[in-house]
Design an enzyme around this catalytic site. Sequence first.
Site, PDB file in Angstrom:
ATOM      1  N   CYS A 108       0.828  -1.210   0.000  1.00 17.14           N
ATOM      2  CA  CYS A 108       0.000   0.000   0.000  1.00 17.14           C
ATOM      3  C   CYS A 108       0.866   1.267   0.000  1.00 17.14           C
ATOM      4  O   CYS A 108       1.592   1.510  -0.950  1.00 17.14           O
ATOM      5  CB  CYS A 108      -0.989  -0.037   1.151  1.00 17.14           C
ATOM      6  N   HIS A 167      -4.202  -4.417  -0.074  1.00 18.94           N
ATOM      7  CA  HIS A 167      -3.997  -5.014   1.249  1.00 18.94           C
ATOM      8  C   HIS A 167      -4.453  -6.467   1.226  1.00 18.94           C
ATOM      9  O   HIS A 167      -5.448  -6.841   1.863  1.00 18.94           O
ATOM     10  CB  HIS A 167      -4.791  -4.248   2.311  1.00 18.94           C
ATOM     11  N   GLU A 224      -3.341  -8.826   2.756  1.00 21.49           N
ATOM     12  CA  GLU A 224      -3.219  -9.427   4.085  1.00 21.49           C
ATOM     13  C   GLU A 224      -4.407  -9.133   4.996  1.00 21.49           C
ATOM     14  O   GLU A 224      -4.500  -9.691   6.108  1.00 21.49           O
ATOM     15  CB  GLU A 224      -1.926  -8.925   4.761  1.00 21.49           C
TER      16      GLU A 224
END
Length: 305
Positions: free
Chosen positions: A142, A235, A237
């Site tokens: 990011c 993102h 994750e």
Amino acid sequence: MPIKIPDKLPARNVLESENVFVMDESRACQQDIRPLKIVVFNLMPLKITTEAQIMRVLSNTPLQVEVDLLMTSTHAPKSTPKEHLLNFYKTFEEVKGDKYDGMIVTGAPVEHLEFDEVTYWEELKEIMEWSRRNVTSTLHICWGAQAGLYYHYGVPKYQLSEKLFGVFEHRVIDKKEPLMRGFDDVFYAPHSRFTGVRAKDIDKIQGIKILAESDEAGVHIVASPDKRLIFVTGHAEYDPFTLREEYFRDLEKGDNISIPKNYFPNDDTANDPIVRWRSHASLMFTNWLNYYVYQETPYKLDEIN
């Protein structure tokens, strides 16, 4: 194989409750195998939450992974208990003499600032320069991806007309790249940002390559020619409820925030979100660890250059 983390790190309980194979330090020391050493430069304010997210996606691999947590020394985190930072985090001064198989630079909520206005920008620059010689491959996430593209290649970031917020469809551009092995032609990834980079700026730079992009979210995954630098603008994750928590947090602050796109069924916040990115998130991190870290790193860490 498991991920090796400090015995008392809070992420351990979270991961074990999800049936993730976690190994404590004492057991890991009994195994005759060199684990991959990964350093996570955690720039997110809610560090404990981010730790669990990163550890989760690093755990689904046949490789043993040992993680060090790194924080800024030029900026004091305010949202994480000092005791936690003292127990589990290191500063750059403590690790700059070490070598690592891999490094992850997380996002940070500083997009409204120009890079040189960020209080720890000089420190981050030093760490990114250090990573060229001391880390086999670095994955930037990011804002970390935007910062890395700017520092290493001069790629600017641009303010978006509104926050890019939700789960978006992406397509693979180069199916032959090892990082994209096993990916479907179309896959999903969460985004939560106010700025972005543009393909036209990246295309001007010889060698670096866009591996995945989205009609709505734009450039998503970029790699350097030697794969030592990977940039991911989203993102992958994120937990299932991270975007929901961000949405209600922003509402409470009085921000003008839209419901995250393609997330709540029928855009009804009373519904649980639809999770459609986690398999590809796991695959991306596993491919990175395998093809760009494990397959490339020397057995003796001090041979990294």
